[in-house]
Write a protein that holds these residues in place. Structure first.
Motif, PDB file in Angstrom:
ATOM      1  N   LYS A  85     -28.237  -6.046  21.254  1.00 44.87           N
ATOM      2  CA  LYS A  85     -28.998  -4.813  21.026  1.00 44.87           C
ATOM      3  C   LYS A  85     -29.862  -4.488  22.235  1.00 44.87           C
ATOM      4  O   LYS A  85     -30.246  -5.376  22.992  1.00 44.87           O
ATOM      5  CB  LYS A  85     -29.878  -4.943  19.783  1.00 44.87           C
ATOM      6  N   ILE A  86     -30.158  -3.210  22.403  1.00 43.03           N
ATOM      7  CA  ILE A  86     -31.023  -2.742  23.482  1.00 43.03           C
ATOM      8  C   ILE A  86     -32.415  -2.511  22.886  1.00 43.03           C
ATOM      9  O   ILE A  86     -32.539  -1.882  21.839  1.00 43.03           O
ATOM     10  CB  ILE A  86     -30.494  -1.433  24.105  1.00 43.03           C
ATOM     11  N   GLU A  87     -33.444  -3.002  23.586  1.00 45.53           N
ATOM     12  CA  GLU A  87     -34.808  -2.892  23.089  1.00 45.53           C
ATOM     13  C   GLU A  87     -35.716  -2.255  24.136  1.00 45.53           C
ATOM     14  O   GLU A  87     -35.617  -2.551  25.316  1.00 45.53           O
ATOM     15  CB  GLU A  87     -35.347  -4.281  22.735  1.00 45.53           C
ATOM     16  N   PRO A 114     -28.250   7.302  16.460  1.00 46.40           N
ATOM     17  CA  PRO A 114     -27.849   6.426  15.351  1.00 46.40           C
ATOM     18  C   PRO A 114     -28.224   4.969  15.623  1.00 46.40           C
ATOM     19  O   PRO A 114     -28.189   4.521  16.760  1.00 46.40           O
ATOM     20  CB  PRO A 114     -26.321   6.569  15.307  1.00 46.40           C
ATOM     21  N   SER A 115     -28.580   4.265  14.605  1.00 42.05           N
ATOM     22  CA  SER A 115     -28.951   2.843  14.570  1.00 42.05           C
ATOM     23  C   SER A 115     -30.316   2.549  15.191  1.00 42.05           C
ATOM     24  O   SER A 115     -30.747   1.405  15.195  1.00 42.05           O
ATOM     25  CB  SER A 115     -27.878   1.933  15.189  1.00 42.05           C
ATOM     26  N   LEU A 116     -31.031   3.549  15.687  1.00 40.04           N
ATOM     27  CA  LEU A 116     -32.367   3.342  16.254  1.00 40.04           C
ATOM     28  C   LEU A 116     -33.325   2.932  15.139  1.00 40.04           C
ATOM     29  O   LEU A 116     -33.342   3.555  14.077  1.00 40.04           O
ATOM     30  CB  LEU A 116     -32.852   4.631  16.920  1.00 40.04           C
ATOM     31  N   ARG A 148     -35.292  -0.820  18.689  1.00 37.92           N
ATOM     32  CA  ARG A 148     -33.961  -1.322  19.070  1.00 37.92           C
ATOM     33  C   ARG A 148     -32.861  -0.363  18.656  1.00 37.92           C
ATOM     34  O   ARG A 148     -33.020   0.416  17.719  1.00 37.92           O
ATOM     35  CB  ARG A 148     -33.708  -2.680  18.418  1.00 37.92           C
ATOM     36  N   ILE A 149     -31.746  -0.517  19.361  1.00 33.12           N
ATOM     37  CA  ILE A 149     -30.553   0.284  19.076  1.00 33.12           C
ATOM     38  C   ILE A 149     -29.322  -0.581  19.345  1.00 33.12           C
ATOM     39  O   ILE A 149     -29.357  -1.467  20.206  1.00 33.12           O
ATOM     40  CB  ILE A 149     -30.548   1.566  19.950  1.00 33.12           C
ATOM     41  N   GLU A 150     -28.272  -0.340  18.597  1.00 36.19           N
ATOM     42  CA  GLU A 150     -27.002  -1.030  18.834  1.00 36.19           C
ATOM     43  C   GLU A 150     -26.432  -0.549  20.169  1.00 36.19           C
ATOM     44  O   GLU A 150     -26.571   0.632  20.518  1.00 36.19           O
ATOM     45  CB  GLU A 150     -26.007  -0.736  17.712  1.00 36.19           C
ATOM     46  N   PRO A 151     -25.767  -1.421  20.918  1.00 31.42           N
ATOM     47  CA  PRO A 151     -25.263  -1.027  22.243  1.00 31.42           C
ATOM     48  C   PRO A 151     -24.220   0.089  22.203  1.00 31.42           C
ATOM     49  O   PRO A 151     -24.099   0.854  23.154  1.00 31.42           O
ATOM     50  CB  PRO A 151     -24.677  -2.323  22.809  1.00 31.42           C
TER      51      PRO A 151
END
Length: 101
Positions: free
Chosen positions: A13-15, A40-42, A65-68
């Motif tokens: 995940k990206i943070e 989406p996914s944030l 965070r968000i999914e890559p």
């Protein structure tokens, strides 16, 4: 206020980390919920509820965070939503950006 640039965390995940100043101007203790809207996914990772004493403020680190797969490299518009729990109309929305490197 940006506390850190984009980084990869567990699960790929990206943070991004932000520092929000939350103020309670009431003469009673209040609890505030912190949310975020954007791609989406944030989502807010970790604690998203803050308890503040009467007439006080606090700087709160907030990890988002968000999914890559959900966002390409670059900046993405997001919006924080902070609202007092159980108090109608006590809320604020603040624009920011989420960075994916």
């Amino acid at each position: 206020d940006r506390a850190a640039i984009s980084r990869e965390v567990e699960g790929g995940k990206i943070e991004n980390v932000y520092r929000l100043q939350i103020m309670n101007t009431a003469e009673a203790r209040r609890v505030f919920d912190i949310g975020v809207e954007g791609p989406p996914s944030l989502h807010v990772a970790g604690e998203s509820r803050v308890d503040l004493e009467p007439a006080s403020s606090r700087m709160v680190p907030v990890r988002v965070r968000i999914e890559p797969w959900a966002a390409q490299r670059g900046t993405h518009k997001i919006e924080f939503n902070v609202s007092a729990v159980g108090v109608e109309g006590v809320a604020v929305r603040e624009k920011s950006v989420f960075i994916v490197r």
